[in-house]
Design a protein around this motif. Structure first.
Motif, PDB file in Angstrom:
ATOM      1  N   ALA A 147       4.086   2.091   1.191  1.00  0.00           N
ATOM      2  CA  ALA A 147       2.652   2.273   1.644  1.00  0.00           C
ATOM      3  C   ALA A 147       1.791   1.981   0.325  1.00  0.00           C
ATOM      4  O   ALA A 147       0.721   1.557   0.386  1.00  0.00           O
ATOM      5  CB  ALA A 147       2.279   3.599   2.118  1.00  0.00           C
ATOM      6  N   THR A 148       2.061   2.492  -0.683  1.00  0.00           N
ATOM      7  CA  THR A 148       1.510   2.315  -2.013  1.00  0.00           C
ATOM      8  C   THR A 148       1.239   0.904  -2.460  1.00  0.00           C
ATOM      9  O   THR A 148       0.269   0.561  -2.757  1.00  0.00           O
ATOM     10  CB  THR A 148       2.042   3.043  -3.309  1.00  0.00           C
ATOM     11  OG1 THR A 148       2.181   4.497  -2.832  1.00  0.00           O
ATOM     12  CG2 THR A 148       1.375   2.963  -4.379  1.00  0.00           C
ATOM     13  N   GLY A 149       2.251   0.120  -2.198  1.00  0.00           N
ATOM     14  CA  GLY A 149       2.161  -1.196  -2.339  1.00  0.00           C
ATOM     15  C   GLY A 149       1.249  -1.972  -1.361  1.00  0.00           C
ATOM     16  O   GLY A 149       0.415  -2.803  -1.710  1.00  0.00           O
ATOM     17  N   ALA A 150       1.357  -1.402  -0.260  1.00  0.00           N
ATOM     18  CA  ALA A 150       0.213  -2.123   0.730  1.00  0.00           C
ATOM     19  C   ALA A 150      -1.014  -1.817   0.289  1.00  0.00           C
ATOM     20  O   ALA A 150      -1.992  -2.235   0.450  1.00  0.00           O
ATOM     21  CB  ALA A 150       0.361  -1.388   2.427  1.00  0.00           C
ATOM     22  N   ALA A 151      -1.368  -0.536  -0.220  1.00  0.00           N
ATOM     23  CA  ALA A 151      -2.835  -0.222  -0.761  1.00  0.00           C
ATOM     24  C   ALA A 151      -3.025  -0.758  -1.769  1.00  0.00           C
ATOM     25  O   ALA A 151      -4.255  -1.342  -2.087  1.00  0.00           O
ATOM     26  CB  ALA A 151      -2.615   1.327  -1.152  1.00  0.00           C
ATOM     27  N   LEU A 152      -2.251  -1.441  -2.753  1.00  0.00           N
ATOM     28  CA  LEU A 152      -2.390  -2.070  -3.796  1.00  0.00           C
ATOM     29  C   LEU A 152      -2.735  -3.423  -3.465  1.00  0.00           C
ATOM     30  O   LEU A 152      -3.749  -4.206  -3.967  1.00  0.00           O
ATOM     31  CB  LEU A 152      -1.117  -2.436  -4.669  1.00  0.00           C
ATOM     32  CG  LEU A 152      -1.236  -3.119  -5.865  1.00  0.00           C
ATOM     33  CD1 LEU A 152      -2.251  -2.832  -6.919  1.00  0.00           C
ATOM     34  CD2 LEU A 152      -0.018  -3.406  -6.448  1.00  0.00           C
ATOM     35  N   SER A 154      -4.584  -4.267  -0.813  1.00  0.00           N
ATOM     36  CA  SER A 154      -5.804  -4.147  -0.267  1.00  0.00           C
ATOM     37  C   SER A 154      -6.944  -4.026  -1.546  1.00  0.00           C
ATOM     38  O   SER A 154      -7.994  -4.662  -1.111  1.00  0.00           O
ATOM     39  CB  SER A 154      -6.109  -2.907   0.508  1.00  0.00           C
ATOM     40  OG  SER A 154      -5.960  -1.841  -0.353  1.00  0.00           O
ATOM     41  N   THR A 155      -6.267  -3.963  -2.699  1.00  0.00           N
ATOM     42  CA  THR A 155      -7.498  -4.078  -3.925  1.00  0.00           C
ATOM     43  C   THR A 155      -7.635  -5.527  -4.047  1.00  0.00           C
ATOM     44  O   THR A 155      -8.409  -5.726  -4.776  1.00  0.00           O
ATOM     45  CB  THR A 155      -6.830  -3.079  -5.085  1.00  0.00           C
ATOM     46  OG1 THR A 155      -5.600  -3.906  -5.554  1.00  0.00           O
ATOM     47  CG2 THR A 155      -6.808  -1.688  -4.555  1.00  0.00           C
ATOM     48  N   PHE A 156      -6.766  -6.515  -3.755  1.00  0.00           N
ATOM     49  CA  PHE A 156      -6.727  -7.661  -3.984  1.00  0.00           C
ATOM     50  C   PHE A 156      -7.177  -8.589  -2.759  1.00  0.00           C
ATOM     51  O   PHE A 156      -7.839  -9.578  -3.186  1.00  0.00           O
ATOM     52  CB  PHE A 156      -5.413  -8.352  -4.451  1.00  0.00           C
ATOM     53  CG  PHE A 156      -4.695  -7.706  -5.777  1.00  0.00           C
ATOM     54  CD1 PHE A 156      -5.402  -8.276  -6.941  1.00  0.00           C
ATOM     55  CD2 PHE A 156      -3.863  -6.816  -5.747  1.00  0.00           C
ATOM     56  CE1 PHE A 156      -4.430  -7.656  -8.080  1.00  0.00           C
ATOM     57  CE2 PHE A 156      -3.041  -6.414  -6.709  1.00  0.00           C
ATOM     58  CZ  PHE A 156      -3.704  -6.768  -7.975  1.00  0.00           C
ATOM     59  N   ASP A 157      -7.091  -8.198  -1.531  1.00  0.00           N
ATOM     60  CA  ASP A 157      -7.621  -9.262  -0.658  1.00  0.00           C
ATOM     61  C   ASP A 157      -8.956  -8.687   0.066  1.00  0.00           C
ATOM     62  O   ASP A 157      -9.207  -9.479   0.836  1.00  0.00           O
ATOM     63  CB  ASP A 157      -6.530  -9.131   0.450  1.00  0.00           C
ATOM     64  CG  ASP A 157      -6.240  -7.651   1.014  1.00  0.00           C
ATOM     65  OD1 ASP A 157      -7.137  -6.772   0.998  1.00  0.00           O
ATOM     66  OD2 ASP A 157      -5.281  -7.380   1.845  1.00  0.00           O
ATOM     67  N   GLY A 158      -9.588  -7.749  -0.784  1.00  0.00           N
ATOM     68  CA  GLY A 158     -11.013  -7.561  -0.242  1.00  0.00           C
ATOM     69  C   GLY A 158     -10.742  -6.804   1.045  1.00  0.00           C
ATOM     70  O   GLY A 158     -11.941  -6.997   1.760  1.00  0.00           O
ATOM     71  N   SER A 159      -9.771  -6.574   1.835  1.00  0.00           N
ATOM     72  CA  SER A 159      -9.820  -5.924   3.249  1.00  0.00           C
ATOM     73  C   SER A 159     -10.541  -4.464   3.312  1.00  0.00           C
ATOM     74  O   SER A 159     -11.197  -4.446   4.406  1.00  0.00           O
ATOM     75  CB  SER A 159      -8.396  -5.764   3.556  1.00  0.00           C
ATOM     76  OG  SER A 159      -7.838  -5.042   2.950  1.00  0.00           O
ATOM     77  N   ARG A 187      -3.974   3.770 -10.515  1.00  0.00           N
ATOM     78  CA  ARG A 187      -4.643   2.378  -9.988  1.00  0.00           C
ATOM     79  C   ARG A 187      -5.902   2.839  -9.018  1.00  0.00           C
ATOM     80  O   ARG A 187      -6.546   1.907  -8.652  1.00  0.00           O
ATOM     81  CB  ARG A 187      -3.832   1.559  -9.301  1.00  0.00           C
ATOM     82  CG  ARG A 187      -2.686   0.893 -10.196  1.00  0.00           C
ATOM     83  CD  ARG A 187      -3.318  -0.093 -11.339  1.00  0.00           C
ATOM     84  NE  ARG A 187      -1.996  -0.697 -12.034  1.00  0.00           N
ATOM     85  CZ  ARG A 187      -1.791  -1.894 -11.637  1.00  0.00           C
ATOM     86  NH1 ARG A 187      -2.243  -2.610 -10.919  1.00  0.00           N
ATOM     87  NH2 ARG A 187      -0.852  -2.716 -12.515  1.00  0.00           N
ATOM     88  N   LYS A 188      -6.015   3.927  -8.882  1.00  0.00           N
ATOM     89  CA  LYS A 188      -7.018   4.658  -7.893  1.00  0.00           C
ATOM     90  C   LYS A 188      -7.002   3.939  -6.413  1.00  0.00           C
ATOM     91  O   LYS A 188      -7.805   3.591  -5.985  1.00  0.00           O
ATOM     92  CB  LYS A 188      -8.259   4.372  -8.510  1.00  0.00           C
ATOM     93  CG  LYS A 188      -8.862   5.346  -9.744  1.00  0.00           C
ATOM     94  CD  LYS A 188     -10.150   5.417 -10.163  1.00  0.00           C
ATOM     95  CE  LYS A 188     -10.778   6.436  -8.963  1.00  0.00           C
ATOM     96  NZ  LYS A 188     -12.283   6.870  -9.428  1.00  0.00           N
ATOM     97  N   LEU A 189      -5.777   3.607  -6.101  1.00  0.00           N
ATOM     98  CA  LEU A 189      -5.688   3.115  -4.754  1.00  0.00           C
ATOM     99  C   LEU A 189      -5.940   3.844  -3.438  1.00  0.00           C
ATOM    100  O   LEU A 189      -5.673   5.150  -3.547  1.00  0.00           O
ATOM    101  CB  LEU A 189      -3.997   2.735  -4.550  1.00  0.00           C
ATOM    102  CG  LEU A 189      -3.333   1.819  -5.831  1.00  0.00           C
ATOM    103  CD1 LEU A 189      -1.761   1.452  -5.422  1.00  0.00           C
ATOM    104  CD2 LEU A 189      -4.181   0.724  -5.866  1.00  0.00           C
ATOM    105  N   PRO A 190      -6.559   3.172  -2.418  1.00  0.00           N
ATOM    106  CA  PRO A 190      -6.865   3.624  -1.407  1.00  0.00           C
ATOM    107  C   PRO A 190      -5.743   4.251  -0.331  1.00  0.00           C
ATOM    108  O   PRO A 190      -5.405   3.582   0.673  1.00  0.00           O
ATOM    109  CB  PRO A 190      -7.656   2.668  -0.666  1.00  0.00           C
ATOM    110  CG  PRO A 190      -7.032   1.514  -1.083  1.00  0.00           C
ATOM    111  CD  PRO A 190      -6.412   1.745  -2.689  1.00  0.00           C
ATOM    112  N   VAL A 191      -4.679   5.031  -0.725  1.00  0.00           N
ATOM    113  CA  VAL A 191      -3.778   5.596  -0.001  1.00  0.00           C
ATOM    114  C   VAL A 191      -3.832   7.178   0.185  1.00  0.00           C
ATOM    115  O   VAL A 191      -4.183   7.989  -0.741  1.00  0.00           O
ATOM    116  CB  VAL A 191      -2.268   5.149  -0.621  1.00  0.00           C
ATOM    117  CG1 VAL A 191      -2.300   5.688  -1.870  1.00  0.00           C
ATOM    118  CG2 VAL A 191      -1.149   5.681   0.134  1.00  0.00           C
ATOM    119  N   LEU A 192      -3.559   7.606   1.433  1.00  0.00           N
ATOM    120  CA  LEU A 192      -3.682   9.015   1.648  1.00  0.00           C
ATOM    121  C   LEU A 192      -2.247   9.631   1.709  1.00  0.00           C
ATOM    122  O   LEU A 192      -1.358   8.656   2.561  1.00  0.00           O
ATOM    123  CB  LEU A 192      -4.351   9.322   2.910  1.00  0.00           C
ATOM    124  CG  LEU A 192      -6.005   9.202   2.927  1.00  0.00           C
ATOM    125  CD1 LEU A 192      -6.526   9.417   4.116  1.00  0.00           C
ATOM    126  CD2 LEU A 192      -6.290   9.833   1.506  1.00  0.00           C
TER     127      LEU A 192
END
Length: 342
Positions: A147-152, A154-159, A187-192
């Protein structure tokens, strides 16, 4: 700080992130919608139990009876299917809460071609990416780094999407979970990180394994804010998750939500639960999320008769979905090598 009744004698009070979180409570119609999905999950699990006893469902099966408010409250606060959910092997409730059709759910557990994964995944490995449900994982805590990888990503694809990693409190002792949290924080990733704390790490009382059972506080070492919430209160879960989803989407980084709950069934189908004190399950049944939500709706003006009629309709829908799935063609073993990398 808003507090909620404790979920078992002798434990700590449950608190939400801030008193402002719960000010925007759902109107009765929204609460009723949440109740319908919780019924759907409960009836699905009960039908799975019946199908397992009949031999139609085979293999290991982990049910989520009593924990429905966590899934429904969380998914209601997400923007599905754009946001992503990575649950544990106890994932039927998460899948249904994301909107996966019951026919496909039953089909998967029954090993049918019409299942979410063509009957290949079964109970512990089903996934449905089209609904934002990115798959269960039977390795304890292994969903957190994925899940953290998926959040990472999202920081590149602008989703702008937010990812949820869900696991039990026992997984908080897994190294991969802490590696994921540290990376997400750096990385301040958007993951809960949603902890489903049902007080048992498989068959062992969780508080007997740690010096502090305040699992939401463990993220402080990485600079991740954490909060405990009453996981049997669907609206408390929704409001808390919505608040933290917005923060994550706005660049606020990860957060930990420890949702306090109690399962009403064994760790797996067939678990005799001899390790649980006498009367514990019966006591938990008086404060489980469906009973509490039904009572809240009656207090808001709905009649018991209205609720019972709606409940019967949902039960019938679930049973019909199970019956349809039994008529699906069984998965063809000759296709077992499909979807594999050479």
């Amino acid at each position: 700080m808003t507090t909620h009744p404790d979920l078992r004698p002798g434990g700590a009070a449950v608190a939400t992130a801030t008193s402002a979180v719960l000010e925007n409570t759902a109107p009765p119609s929204t609460l009723f919608d949440s109740l319908v999905v919780m019924w759907r999950i409960r009836f699905f699990e009960e039908e799975v139990m019946r199908l397992r006893a009949a031999g139609d469902v085979v293999g290991s099966v982990h049910l989520c009876n009593g924990q429905e408010a966590i899934y429904v409250g969380t998914c209601t606060a997400l923007n599905l299917p754009d946001d992503l959910v990575f649950p544990t092997y106890r994932g039927h409730g998460w899948a249904i809460a994301t909107g996966v059709p019951l026919d496909a759910m039953f089909g998967e557990l029954l090993g049918r071609e019409g299942g979410t994964n063509g009957g290949r995944g079964g109970s512990a490995y089903l996934s449905a990416p089209a609904y934002g449900m990115y798959g269960e994982n039977s390795i304890v805590g292994a969903g957190a780094p994925i899940a953290t990888g998926a959040a990472l990503a999202s920081t590149f694809d602008g989703s702008g999407r937010v990812t949820v990693a869900a696991f039990g409190e026992g997984a908080m002792n897994q190294g991969a979970v802490h590696e994921a949290m540290n990376f997400a924080a750096s990385r301040k990733l958007p993951v809960l990180f949603v902890i489903e704390n049902n007080h048992y790490s498989e068959l062992t009382p969780s508080d007997s394994m740690v010096t502090s059972d305040r699992f939401y506080k463990r993220g402080s070492a990485y600079g991740i804010p954490g909060v405990r919430v009453d996981g049997n209160d669907v609206e408390a879960v929704r409001a808390t998750v919505a608040y933290l989803v917005k923060k994550a989407r706005d660049g606020g980084g990860p957060a930990i939500i420890e949702a306090m709950t109690e399962r009403l069934v064994g760790h797996y189908i067939g678990d005799a639960q001899a390790y649980r004190p006498a009367g514990e399950v019966e006591s938990a049944s008086t404060r489980e999320p469906i009973v509490r939500t039904e009572n809240a709706l009656v207090e808001a003006g709905m009649s018991r008769g209205e609720l019972e009629l709606a409940k019967e309709r949902e039960l019938d829908n679930v049973r019909q979905a199970g019956a349809r799935a039994l008529q699906m063609p069984k998965a063809d073993p000759s296709t077992v090598r499909q979807h594999l990398y050479a």
